[in-house]
Scaffold this motif. Sequence first.
Motif, PDB file in Angstrom:
ATOM      1  N   GLN A   1       5.061  -5.936  -9.716  1.00  0.00           N
ATOM      2  CA  GLN A   1       4.136  -5.811  -8.595  1.00  0.00           C
ATOM      3  C   GLN A   1       2.851  -6.613  -8.790  1.00  0.00           C
ATOM      4  O   GLN A   1       1.948  -6.565  -7.952  1.00  0.00           O
ATOM      5  CB  GLN A   1       3.773  -4.335  -8.380  1.00  0.00           C
ATOM      6  CG  GLN A   1       4.952  -3.450  -8.014  1.00  0.00           C
ATOM      7  CD  GLN A   1       4.563  -1.991  -7.891  1.00  0.00           C
ATOM      8  OE1 GLN A   1       3.505  -1.650  -7.346  1.00  0.00           O
ATOM      9  NE2 GLN A   1       5.408  -1.102  -8.401  1.00  0.00           N
TER      10      GLN A   1
ATOM     11  N   GLN B   1      -5.161  10.345  -1.198  1.00  0.00           N
ATOM     12  CA  GLN B   1      -3.918   9.654  -0.843  1.00  0.00           C
ATOM     13  C   GLN B   1      -3.083  10.536   0.081  1.00  0.00           C
ATOM     14  O   GLN B   1      -3.233  11.752   0.125  1.00  0.00           O
ATOM     15  CB  GLN B   1      -3.135   9.305  -2.111  1.00  0.00           C
ATOM     16  CG  GLN B   1      -3.823   8.251  -2.972  1.00  0.00           C
ATOM     17  CD  GLN B   1      -3.227   8.145  -4.362  1.00  0.00           C
ATOM     18  OE1 GLN B   1      -3.395   9.040  -5.178  1.00  0.00           O
ATOM     19  NE2 GLN B   1      -2.538   7.042  -4.634  1.00  0.00           N
TER      20      GLN B   1
ATOM     21  N   ARG C   1       0.819  -1.222   0.000  1.00  0.00           N
ATOM     22  CA  ARG C   1       0.000   0.000   0.000  1.00  0.00           C
ATOM     23  C   ARG C   1       0.847   1.264   0.000  1.00  0.00           C
ATOM     24  O   ARG C   1       0.356   2.342   0.281  1.00  0.00           O
ATOM     25  CB  ARG C   1      -0.912  -0.017   1.229  1.00  0.00           C
ATOM     26  CG  ARG C   1      -1.877  -1.194   1.267  1.00  0.00           C
ATOM     27  CD  ARG C   1      -2.508  -1.372   2.632  1.00  0.00           C
ATOM     28  NE  ARG C   1      -3.265  -0.199   3.041  1.00  0.00           N
ATOM     29  CZ  ARG C   1      -3.708   0.000   4.291  1.00  0.00           C
ATOM     30  NH1 ARG C   1      -3.423  -0.887   5.238  1.00  0.00           N
ATOM     31  NH2 ARG C   1      -4.406   1.086   4.584  1.00  0.00           N
ATOM     32  N   VAL C   2       2.138   1.116  -0.331  1.00  0.00           N
ATOM     33  CA  VAL C   2       3.059   2.252  -0.331  1.00  0.00           C
ATOM     34  C   VAL C   2       3.742   2.367  -1.686  1.00  0.00           C
ATOM     35  O   VAL C   2       4.190   1.370  -2.259  1.00  0.00           O
ATOM     36  CB  VAL C   2       4.135   2.090   0.763  1.00  0.00           C
ATOM     37  CG1 VAL C   2       5.143   3.242   0.696  1.00  0.00           C
ATOM     38  CG2 VAL C   2       3.495   2.042   2.143  1.00  0.00           C
ATOM     39  N   GLY C   3       3.819   3.591  -2.199  1.00  0.00           N
ATOM     40  CA  GLY C   3       4.616   3.892  -3.379  1.00  0.00           C
ATOM     41  C   GLY C   3       5.712   4.851  -2.979  1.00  0.00           C
ATOM     42  O   GLY C   3       5.514   5.693  -2.105  1.00  0.00           O
TER      43      GLY C   3
ATOM     44  N   GLU D   1      -2.316   2.725  -7.196  1.00  0.00           N
ATOM     45  CA  GLU D   1      -3.039   3.646  -6.313  1.00  0.00           C
ATOM     46  C   GLU D   1      -2.748   3.378  -4.828  1.00  0.00           C
ATOM     47  O   GLU D   1      -3.644   3.044  -4.050  1.00  0.00           O
ATOM     48  CB  GLU D   1      -4.557   3.556  -6.560  1.00  0.00           C
ATOM     49  CG  GLU D   1      -4.982   4.018  -7.938  1.00  0.00           C
ATOM     50  CD  GLU D   1      -4.776   5.526  -8.115  1.00  0.00           C
ATOM     51  OE1 GLU D   1      -4.982   6.269  -7.148  1.00  0.00           O
ATOM     52  OE2 GLU D   1      -4.416   5.934  -9.240  1.00  0.00           O
ATOM     53  N   PRO D   2      -1.506   3.502  -4.397  1.00  0.00           N
ATOM     54  CA  PRO D   2      -1.169   3.235  -2.986  1.00  0.00           C
ATOM     55  C   PRO D   2      -1.788   4.270  -2.052  1.00  0.00           C
ATOM     56  O   PRO D   2      -2.090   5.399  -2.463  1.00  0.00           O
ATOM     57  CB  PRO D   2       0.363   3.323  -2.977  1.00  0.00           C
ATOM     58  CG  PRO D   2       0.686   4.252  -4.102  1.00  0.00           C
ATOM     59  CD  PRO D   2      -0.329   3.954  -5.167  1.00  0.00           C
ATOM     60  N   ASP D   3      -1.960   3.881  -0.805  1.00  0.00           N
ATOM     61  CA  ASP D   3      -2.512   4.801   0.185  1.00  0.00           C
ATOM     62  C   ASP D   3      -1.488   5.845   0.613  1.00  0.00           C
ATOM     63  O   ASP D   3      -1.853   6.968   0.976  1.00  0.00           O
ATOM     64  CB  ASP D   3      -2.981   4.023   1.430  1.00  0.00           C
ATOM     65  CG  ASP D   3      -4.116   3.073   1.109  1.00  0.00           C
ATOM     66  OD1 ASP D   3      -5.067   3.510   0.438  1.00  0.00           O
ATOM     67  OD2 ASP D   3      -4.041   1.896   1.497  1.00  0.00           O
TER      68      ASP D   3
END
Length: 310
Positions: A104, A181, A77-79, A148-150
């Motif tokens: 991914q 985000q 959930r991380v970019g 679409e990471p948080d």
Amino acid sequence: MNTTIVATDGLTKVYGQRRAVDAVSMTVRAGEVYGFLGPNGAGKTTTMRMLLGQVRPTAGTATVLGAPPGTPAALARVGALVEGPGFYPYLSGRENLRVLAAYQGLDARTADAALARVDLAGRGRDRFRTYSLGMKQRLGVAAALLGEPDLIVLDEPTNGLDPAGMAEMRDLLVDIAAGGQTVLLSSHLLAEVQQICDRVGVVAHGRLLAESTVADLRGGASLRLRAFPLEAAAAVAARVLGPDAVELVDGDRGDRTLRLTAGAEAVPDLTRALVAAGLDIHEISPVERSLEEVFLEMTASAAPALEVSR
């Protein structure tokens, strides 16, 4: 109630005898742009690498989206874009993103969506090595946006950009946060941080000196008053605002003004009182400390972290 996305408690990293990060306790909330602000070498990148699980802390704890840093639950959930984008120069922008998407386990269409998000769809077929520095930075942000990471973690995203590139990046980051985000970015460019960040953490010599909203960090509003005679104006201002709200200030050119602890709402009553006293008013203007002024004031008194004894 704000959800906590990142939380650290006493996070510390020691390299040999150098304390790169010294007991940092910070909190990043959902939906905000959090600026990790400090000079080069302050420990910003090391802290971010610990949050991404790339560097193991010497002491302290951290959670990212409720999970330990670097675990699959957190990384999914991380970019991130840390220390510049790294891409294959002979591949196009779209091909680079599709390689990352496949790694991914994401559909190739996510690469096209990310390109469009950073306004690079028209240059997606061009090889990465032909991109300008600003385009390379935007492609790096696009890579961080895949899936679409948080939480998006960006290390100096405007580094090396010209003013136009900085403006484009600033608008992009604001748009990302507006979409729900959370953005955690490090920077040493105080004017940029002041414009886009909801809250900031000020770090120097590896230590977190303050964590607050930009507005609170800059302090309350004040007014500058230039009037003649100045002593009479000070007496009137003290009567209207209270004696503790009036300060005499010597200017750089030998002129003297009054600094008043009051906001714009006090201007009408103050102006009427000064006019009624028959005084000449030359200036009543709001005064706000810039984030740069606050930062320099805070870091000037911050001593380097102690060396680790063997």
